[in-house]
Design an enzyme around this catalytic site. Structure first.
Site, PDB file in Angstrom:
ATOM      1  N   GLU A   1     -14.905 -21.363  -0.461  1.00 31.90           N
ATOM      2  CA  GLU A   1     -13.580 -20.755  -0.375  1.00 31.90           C
ATOM      3  C   GLU A   1     -12.665 -21.537   0.562  1.00 31.90           C
ATOM      4  O   GLU A   1     -11.465 -21.672   0.294  1.00 31.90           O
ATOM      5  CB  GLU A   1     -13.696 -19.302   0.098  1.00 31.90           C
TER       6      GLU A   1
ATOM      7  N   CYS B   1      -3.964 -19.581 -17.410  1.00 33.28           N
ATOM      8  CA  CYS B   1      -2.659 -19.162 -16.882  1.00 33.28           C
ATOM      9  C   CYS B   1      -2.174 -20.164 -15.842  1.00 33.28           C
ATOM     10  O   CYS B   1      -1.941 -19.838 -14.681  1.00 33.28           O
ATOM     11  CB  CYS B   1      -2.763 -17.751 -16.283  1.00 33.28           C
TER      12      CYS B   1
ATOM     13  N   CYS C   1       0.720  -8.687 -21.451  1.00 26.80           N
ATOM     14  CA  CYS C   1       1.381  -9.561 -20.482  1.00 26.80           C
ATOM     15  C   CYS C   1       2.899  -9.522 -20.678  1.00 26.80           C
ATOM     16  O   CYS C   1       3.404  -9.888 -21.744  1.00 26.80           O
ATOM     17  CB  CYS C   1       0.872 -10.989 -20.624  1.00 26.80           C
TER      18      CYS C   1
ATOM     19  N   CYS D   1      -5.473 -16.332 -24.030  1.00 28.00           N
ATOM     20  CA  CYS D   1      -5.609 -15.448 -22.883  1.00 28.00           C
ATOM     21  C   CYS D   1      -6.086 -14.050 -23.300  1.00 28.00           C
ATOM     22  O   CYS D   1      -5.517 -13.457 -24.220  1.00 28.00           O
ATOM     23  CB  CYS D   1      -4.280 -15.331 -22.144  1.00 28.00           C
TER      24      CYS D   1
ATOM     25  N   CYS E   1      -1.404 -19.229 -23.527  1.00 28.95           N
ATOM     26  CA  CYS E   1      -1.294 -17.784 -23.757  1.00 28.95           C
ATOM     27  C   CYS E   1      -2.062 -17.332 -25.002  1.00 28.95           C
ATOM     28  O   CYS E   1      -2.583 -16.213 -25.037  1.00 28.95           O
ATOM     29  CB  CYS E   1       0.174 -17.380 -23.882  1.00 28.95           C
TER      30      CYS E   1
END
Length: 358
Positions: free
Chosen positions: A40, A200, A216, A210, A207
């Site tokens: 991270e 995205c 969306c 997705c 899209c």
């Protein structure tokens, strides 16, 4: 806003992740708190493909939190060298020492205790807790901000406190969705990041692939290019500096450690001066010979987050120091074969890789 987008979000995202998500990242096998934390921190400001080889090199050298805590900072910075944003490495090292002092050599599972460690903010703490222990926490990194702004049609630059506060509220609502199994929090956290990184994306989002496309707002209204709202434009200032590259008769290079705060803090680099007069002053204070015999090399352009820096390298061969320079804490002669063991900023390391006869 209706409850429908909240209800559908997590189930659709997890179904997509099971088929198309990233399941072979090096920090996932094995997935331990230390490895999750390290990943991270590395993934702040860095893409997965860039971070992965650094991660593997890092955990090979320092496989546990205690190993990291016990390592000299120079070793940690050397392992980080080239990855950039070196404050991350310094904070990582400081946090490891804090964990040994306060938490028995382990990362604390409590999110508040995690955020109290150097370099760990709210989203990073949540990402660690959800992936390492499957705890139910919302994250809000850059990928998630982009997904939520498009999915919910949120206008306004996500870095503004009011917009970020709204996004946190939505992220928390999605995590509270009863259709999100508690046993899958690690997958859900990874799925959000994967969706933003692979579909995205900032430019040309896919899209049509997705799993969230039906609900969306940005796709429905044809606003994917507008959202998230970009940061207000501001031209970063341009700065200049001279870089003094001195080699002695043995081919050793005079290196200087940067101060513990500021740009490239605690890294080893070539001495720098803000202008020609200061460069000459530094040379005449530390080195013998003629300043005018310097060989100018091609300028180096480097961009930081808040300004652009152009470095003008000046090179001297066969240089000698006016006074004996031993292996002190701030200035030393370094053999070329020793450079790999030092934390050196990427543009300076690239410069030092210039062939010796150039």
């Amino acid at each position: 806003m209706t409850d429908s987008p909240i209800d559908n979000f997590a189930p659709r995202l997890l179904a997509w992740f099971d088929v198309s998500g990233r399941h072979d990242l090096p920090w996932q096998h094995p997935r331990t708190p230390y490895r999750v934390w390290l990943s991270e921190i590395m993934l702040q400001q860095t893409q997965v493909k860039t971070a992965a080889p650094y991660f593997e090199r890092f955990v090979t050298a320092l496989p546990t939190l205690r190993d990291l805590s016990n390592a000299p900072l120079d070793d940690v910075l050397a392992l980080w060298s080239g990855l950039g944003y070196y404050a991350r490495a310094r904070n990582l090292h400081a946090a490891a020492k804090r964990c040994v002092e306060l938490h028995g050599g382990e990362l604390p599972r409590d999110v508040e205790a995690l955020t109290a460690l150097p370099g760990i903010g709210r989203s990073t703490a949540a990402a660690i807790a959800s992936q390492a222990w499957n705890d139910r926490h919302a994250i809000l990194d850059g990928n998630v901000k982009r997904v939520l702004s498009r999915y919910h049609g949120i206008e306004g630059y996500p870095g503004l406190p009011a917009i970020e506060k709204r996004m946190w509220a939505l992220a928390e609502r999605h995590v509270a969705n009863p259709q999100l199994p508690g046993s899958r929090m690690a997958d859900y956290t990874q799925a959000q990041m994967d969706l933003g990184a692979t579909l995205c994306t900032r430019a040309d989002p896919a899209c049509v692939l997705c799993p969230l496309q039906d609900d969306c707002v940005a796709r429905r209204e044809g606003r994917t290019a507008e959202l998230p709202t970009p940061k207000p434009g501001k031209t970063p200032p341009q700065r200049f500096a001279h870089v003094l590259w001195a080699e002695d008769a043995r081919g050793r290079i005079l290196m200087q450690r940067r101060p513990p705060t500021g740009i490239w803090a605690s890294l080893w680099t070539l001495p720098q001066a803000d202008d020609s007069a200061l460069a000459r002053e530094w040379f005449e204070r530390h080195l013998s010979g003629e300043y005018e015999q310097a060989q100018p090399l091609s300028p180096i352009d480097h961009a930081f987050s808040h300004y652009k820096l152009q470095l003008q390298p000046l090179r001297w061969r066969g240089a000698e120091s006016r006074a004996r320079i031993g292996d002190n804490d701030d200035l030393r002669w370094v053999a070329r074969e020793e450079l790999a063991s030092l934390g050196i900023p990427a543009p300076i390391r690239k410069l030092l890789e210039t062939p010796s006869d150039a």
